[in-house]
Design an enzyme around this catalytic site. Structure first.
Site, PDB file in Angstrom:
ATOM      1  N   LYS A 291     -16.420  65.789  42.487  1.00  0.00           N
ATOM      2  CA  LYS A 291     -17.299  65.005  43.484  1.00  0.00           C
ATOM      3  C   LYS A 291     -16.705  63.985  44.150  1.00  0.00           C
ATOM      4  CE  LYS A 291     -21.216  64.028  40.943  1.00  0.00           C
ATOM      5  NZ  LYS A 291     -21.990  64.852  41.612  1.00  0.00           N
TER       6      LYS A 291
ATOM      7  N   ASP B 222     -24.121  67.838  49.938  1.00  0.00           N
ATOM      8  CA  ASP B 222     -24.510  66.765  49.051  1.00  0.00           C
ATOM      9  C   ASP B 222     -25.440  65.651  50.514  1.00  0.00           C
ATOM     10  OD1 ASP B 222     -25.097  64.827  47.019  1.00  0.00           O
ATOM     11  OD2 ASP B 222     -23.330  63.508  47.981  1.00  0.00           O
TER      12      ASP B 222
ATOM     13  N   GLU C 162     -18.006  68.986  45.974  1.00  0.00           N
ATOM     14  CA  GLU C 162     -19.249  68.303  46.737  1.00  0.00           C
ATOM     15  C   GLU C 162     -18.678  67.973  48.105  1.00  0.00           C
ATOM     16  OE1 GLU C 162     -21.937  65.278  44.658  1.00  0.00           O
ATOM     17  OE2 GLU C 162     -20.612  63.889  45.839  1.00  0.00           O
TER      18      GLU C 162
ATOM     19  N   ARG D  91     -47.796  62.050  16.488  1.00  0.00           N
ATOM     20  CA  ARG D  91     -47.343  61.725  17.608  1.00  0.00           C
ATOM     21  C   ARG D  91     -45.889  62.218  18.093  1.00  0.00           C
ATOM     22  NH1 ARG D  91     -48.547  61.264  21.975  1.00  0.00           N
ATOM     23  NH2 ARG D  91     -50.373  60.241  21.050  1.00  0.00           N
TER      24      ARG D  91
ATOM     25  N   LYS E 230     -28.438  64.608  34.600  1.00  0.00           N
ATOM     26  CA  LYS E 230     -29.281  63.653  34.827  1.00  0.00           C
ATOM     27  C   LYS E 230     -30.523  63.755  33.579  1.00  0.00           C
ATOM     28  CE  LYS E 230     -28.388  62.729  39.616  1.00  0.00           C
ATOM     29  NZ  LYS E 230     -28.738  62.480  40.912  1.00  0.00           N
TER      30      LYS E 230
END
Length: 230
Positions: free
Chosen positions: A119, A170, A149, A52, A87
């Site tokens: 950002k 963005d 951004e 597994r 992410k």
């Protein structure tokens, strides 16, 4: 599918068993259904104890590589490169980014200190794109690129006035991206991010952008159906 995870399977088999085995395919290889990936023989107890764990890695990483390849195939004929993001699943960033490369994609930042990316929250804290870039340049080593951004043409113009290295567009639609590319006019590299999917990516790639970053490569890839048979 695009196979990924053989190196992980090799680690577990070699470290935690005396199973004799050989790989019949390699990471980054495109394989069809029914193809054998690895075969061998040994203790049933050892094989089942590792089954597994090995399959989980193979299924997930191959899913990331396969999804990446789907996106890359939609950019044929353009200069756009498909990139991942931060992410990623906790503890799996290095492996997921490796899987993206196996699928023909490129890696974005590995961590916050890989490069400077300004950002929306940074812009809000500093008061403007110009202020944020000036603060970043005051602290950045000479070899570090700075990316910002931008949400609209006004922010893009501020970034251009500060001689920025990369501008990230963005969550812009196609018309906004087209207008942004015209305004930038080759003065810096262009990255597109946000809302990208398999239907829109060919049109985005044709707009003469350099990079397209996609979070779903690592946070939403479907596991590939891979099994172990005795």
């Amino acid at each position: 599918m695009v196979l990924c995870g053989c190196s992980v399977a090799d680690y577990f088999l070699n470290t935690y068993s005396d199973v004799e085995y050989k790989f019949l395919a390699k990471d980054g290889e495109q394989i069809t259904a029914g193809r054998k990936i690895v075969e061998g023989f040994g203790s049933a107890k050892e094989i089942l104890a590792l089954e597994r764990t090995i399959l989980n890695y193979l299924q997930h990483l191959s899913g990331v590589a396969t999804l990446t390849q789907e996106y890359v195939s939609k950019t044929t004929g353009s200069k756009a490169k498909i990139c991942d993001t931060r992410k990623t699943l906790p503890g799996l960033r290095a492996l997921q980014k490796y899987a993206v490369v196996c699928g023909g994609g490129c890696n974005h930042r590995f961590s916050l200190d890989s490069s400077i990316l300004i950002k929306d929250n940074h812009i809000a804290i500093c008061g403007s794109v110009k202020n944020a870039i000036q603060k970043a340049k005051a602290c950045a080593p000479h070899y570090t690129k700075i990316e910002v951004e931008c949400d609209d043409l006004e922010q893009i113009q501020q970034a251009l006035d500060c001689d920025i290295d990369i501008i990230m567009l963005d969550n812009m639609n196609l018309e906004q991206i087209r207008a942004a590319v015209r305004l930038i006019g080759g003065k810096c590299l262009i990255e597109v991010s946000g809302g990208v999917n398999l239907q829109t990516i060919p049109q985005i790639a044709d707009l003469n952008v350099d990079f397209i970053s996609i979070g779903r490569l690592t946070n939403s890839a479907r596991a590939i159906d891979i099994g172990l048979d005795i």
